[in-house]
Scaffold this motif. Structure first.
Motif, PDB file in Angstrom:
ATOM      1  N   ALA A  62       0.687  -1.244   0.062  1.00 52.01           N
ATOM      2  CA  ALA A  62       0.054  -0.155  -0.073  1.00 52.01           C
ATOM      3  C   ALA A  62       0.805   1.255  -0.123  1.00 52.01           C
ATOM      4  O   ALA A  62       0.641   2.138  -0.807  1.00 52.01           O
ATOM      5  CB  ALA A  62      -0.974  -0.094   1.114  1.00 52.01           C
ATOM      6  N   LEU A  63       1.851   1.246   0.778  1.00 48.48           N
ATOM      7  CA  LEU A  63       2.798   2.339   0.807  1.00 48.48           C
ATOM      8  C   LEU A  63       3.508   2.619  -0.203  1.00 48.48           C
ATOM      9  O   LEU A  63       3.893   3.836  -0.983  1.00 48.48           O
ATOM     10  CB  LEU A  63       3.916   2.386   1.838  1.00 48.48           C
ATOM     11  N   SER A  64       4.004   1.414  -1.120  1.00 51.04           N
ATOM     12  CA  SER A  64       4.665   1.605  -2.187  1.00 51.04           C
ATOM     13  C   SER A  64       3.715   2.094  -3.457  1.00 51.04           C
ATOM     14  O   SER A  64       4.014   2.823  -4.347  1.00 51.04           O
ATOM     15  CB  SER A  64       5.212   0.152  -2.789  1.00 51.04           C
ATOM     16  N   GLY A  65       2.307   1.847  -3.260  1.00 46.37           N
ATOM     17  CA  GLY A  65       1.386   2.686  -4.144  1.00 46.37           C
ATOM     18  C   GLY A  65       1.508   4.345  -4.136  1.00 46.37           C
ATOM     19  O   GLY A  65       1.618   4.887  -4.945  1.00 46.37           O
ATOM     20  N   LEU A  66       1.467   4.733  -2.843  1.00 41.39           N
ATOM     21  CA  LEU A  66       1.703   5.950  -2.634  1.00 41.39           C
ATOM     22  C   LEU A  66       3.004   6.720  -3.080  1.00 41.39           C
ATOM     23  O   LEU A  66       3.037   7.770  -3.559  1.00 41.39           O
ATOM     24  CB  LEU A  66       1.477   6.425  -0.934  1.00 41.39           C
ATOM     25  N   ILE A  67       3.852   6.006  -2.916  1.00 41.37           N
ATOM     26  CA  ILE A  67       5.483   6.431  -3.569  1.00 41.37           C
ATOM     27  C   ILE A  67       5.268   6.498  -5.000  1.00 41.37           C
ATOM     28  O   ILE A  67       5.724   7.439  -5.392  1.00 41.37           O
ATOM     29  CB  ILE A  67       6.255   5.512  -3.187  1.00 41.37           C
ATOM     30  N   GLN A  68       4.566   5.466  -5.559  1.00 41.97           N
ATOM     31  CA  GLN A  68       4.444   5.645  -7.077  1.00 41.97           C
ATOM     32  C   GLN A  68       3.552   6.706  -7.667  1.00 41.97           C
ATOM     33  O   GLN A  68       3.690   7.417  -8.533  1.00 41.97           O
ATOM     34  CB  GLN A  68       3.794   4.318  -7.729  1.00 41.97           C
ATOM     35  N   VAL A  69       2.541   6.912  -6.876  1.00 46.75           N
ATOM     36  CA  VAL A  69       1.551   8.123  -7.118  1.00 46.75           C
ATOM     37  C   VAL A  69       2.454   9.416  -7.209  1.00 46.75           C
ATOM     38  O   VAL A  69       2.377  10.298  -8.018  1.00 46.75           O
ATOM     39  CB  VAL A  69       0.475   8.253  -6.485  1.00 46.75           C
ATOM     40  N   ALA A  70       3.219   9.553  -6.065  1.00 42.92           N
ATOM     41  CA  ALA A  70       4.024  10.771  -5.925  1.00 42.92           C
ATOM     42  C   ALA A  70       5.137  10.911  -6.972  1.00 42.92           C
ATOM     43  O   ALA A  70       5.343  11.855  -7.654  1.00 42.92           O
ATOM     44  CB  ALA A  70       4.922  10.834  -4.637  1.00 42.92           C
ATOM     45  N   MET A  71       5.680   9.867  -7.595  1.00 47.32           N
ATOM     46  CA  MET A  71       6.558   9.501  -8.486  1.00 47.32           C
ATOM     47  C   MET A  71       5.924   9.989  -9.956  1.00 47.32           C
ATOM     48  O   MET A  71       6.674  10.840 -10.571  1.00 47.32           O
ATOM     49  CB  MET A  71       7.170   8.333  -8.583  1.00 47.32           C
TER      50      MET A  71
END
Length: 521
Positions: free
Chosen positions: A94-103
């Motif tokens: 789930a956190l990796s998804g937030l990182i990808q959205v930010a990317m």
């Protein structure tokens, strides 16, 4: 505008619905197999496939790319389950998804261009080797607990091979036979004999292998009990009979683990590797697109991030764009993203109403699918190709593989990147300038970018110029000259008169750091 888009998608339903069915048949065994390879419940793999089809496809800017759980992330997920537990792994997803959205919002879609291709190929090859090592025990029906099944991920090569030796000494005849025949079917389906027959080519090889495994085990139970596959070596989806039971099977992450630093390390690793795999798959899908459409990479990162966040929050594996499913989608005649949505919908219906049938699939069939996937990632032909490209390409490739196998994926990638950057700098170090001599006349030609890394060799070259000479410094091919280089040239100009060396600057105006020195010269 909405009406126009709707008409566009409705226009190709006769192509997209059959293509979605084909992708579903390819994706189902892969979703189950990758979950097993990741040390996670099979249900989590199907959840990831559903989210990839119903969420990522709609949010994506690509018309033909198909997303779902990827074999390339199985190693990371398995290590995360080992260290953090399944709940911790879900939180990291789930956190990796937030990182990808930010990317996506900071326009990091170009990230793939900054990783040397030799390092990326080395990473994929290492993942292929690990997949093969992980799936051999399942292929021979070896009974092992989760801890021993994942032991070789801890970086102890001795443990890895002793584990494989134990597995090969505890062979189950039925599982081994199913794995061998399934592997034979998959290889046969790759040959021109099958591909040239239109009806057979429309049926995915993994589906044929799965059907064989199910019917073999049903026959063996009644006719040949010694070859029957034990229940623990079959897919173990929860038995679901409708939407309500489906939603009850959702598994949520443990938010208390937000205080665990390892969760963030795992999340960053999933985000980085998943984004690289997505961008590479997206580029490949664009090249295969008959209409030559180009998908925006930043939007794809946002779509993948949204999918990973949702998948992690409801109990699914991490998601990437997957070239195997994308190519199957394109080859089946898909025109729009409707085919990917159809594949996600079919996965949803299958797990809701056909789970009891899916639980008849032997793990040995899925192991065969992943063994072939691992071979394709790490095939010897790839190593030969990298070797033929020269030492500068082969060394980062080989060192990345060795580093990942001896450490873990993140450390191995870091080592591979360091080696790759070293060879890039080494190439730049030797090609930044060239000195040509004709008697007492010298031509020093500066090439492309001349950085501070070239200061030491430049000094050596300037020191080699003999007294009573005429030197032309040509900046025609240079696009940038570093201040350190200009200081080195300035020192040479100041000392040149003492040795009766005359210096001429050629085509060096317009290069910002040079202007002051040109005036002085």
């Amino acid at each position: 505008m909405l009406r126009k888009h709707l008409d566009y998608y409705l226009r190709y339903l006769d192509h997209d619905i059959p293509a979605g069915l084909v992708v579903f048949l390819v994706a189902l065994p892969l979703c189950l197999g990758i979950a097993v390879a990741s040390g996670a419940p099979p249900f989590s793999g199907v959840i990831a496939g559903i989210v990839g089809g119903l969420v990522v496809s709609i949010a994506s800017g690509s018309q033909l790319s198909v997303s779902g759980p990827a074999a390339g992330l199985a190693v990371i997920v398995a290590a995360a389950v080992e260290k953090l537990g399944f709940d911790g792994m879900l939180l990291a997803v789930a956190l990796s998804g937030l990182i990808q959205v930010a990317m996506g919002y900071v326009r990091a879609g170009v990230i793939g261009a900054y990783f040397p291709s030799s390092v990326i190929k080395g990473m994929l090859a290492a993942i292929g080797v690990i997949l093969i090592m992980k799936q051999l025990p399942h292929a021979v029906g070896y009974d092992a607990d989760a801890e021993s099944d994942l032991s070789f991920l801890e970086g102890d090569s001795h443990t890895s091979f002793s584990f494989l030796t134990s597995a090969l000494q505890s062979i189950s005849p039925g599982a081994t036979l199913v794995a061998c025949v399934s592997l034979g079917i998959l290889i046969l389906w790759e040959t021109p004999t099958i591909k040239e027959r239109k009806i057979l080519s429309l049926v995915p090889g993994p589906l044929v292998a799965v059907i064989f495994g199910v019917f073999f085990n049903l026959i063996a139970r009644s006719a040949l009990p010694s070859l029957a596959i034990a229940p623990q070596h079959l897919v173990g989806l929860p038995v679901i009979s409708g939407p309500l039971e489906f939603f009850r099977e959702f598994h949520f992450p443990d938010l208390h683990l937000l205080a665990n630093a390892q969760v963030y390390v795992t999340a960053a690793t999933i985000a980085l590797v998943g984004s690289l795999e997505t961008l590479l798959s997206l580029e490949a899908a664009d090249k295969l697109d008959p209409l030559k459409r180009t998908a925006p990479p930043d939007q794809e990162l946002k779509a993948q991030g949204l999918g990973n966040f949702i998948s992690g929050m409801v109990g699914g594996l991490p998601i990437t764009a997957v070239i195997v499913r994308s190519s199957a989608n394109i080859n089946a005649g898909a025109h729009t993203k409707v085919s990917a949505v159809v594949h996600g919908l079919l996965l949803l219906l299958a797990v809701m109403f056909l789970s009891s049938i899916l639980n008849m699939i032997p793990l040995a069939c899925l192991a065969a699918v992943l063994l072939l996937t691992g071979y394709k990632l790490a095939k010897p032909k790839l190593t030969i190709e990298q070797y033929e490209k020269g030492f500068d390409q082969f060394a980062p490739f080989a060192i990345t593989i060795a580093a990942i196998l001896l450490t873990d994926l993140l450390e191995g990638m870091a080592i591979g990147m360091a080696v790759g950057i070293f060879f890039v700098l080494r190439g730049n170090y030797h090609s930044a300038f060239a000195l040509t001599r004709d008697g007492s006349n010298y031509l020093l030609r500066l090439q492309k970018d001349v950085s501070f890394l070239n200061k030491a060799p430049l000094r050596d070259i300037l020191d080699s110029i003999e007294p009573d000479s005429y030197v032309v410094i040509d900046g025609t091919r240079a696009t940038f000259i570093d201040h350190d280089i200009m200081e080195t040239l300035d020192d040479f100009f100041k000392a040149a008169g003492d040795d009766n060396i005359r210096v001429e600057l050629k085509n060096m105006r317009g290069l910002a750091p040079v202007n002051g020195l040109v005036a002085a010269a």
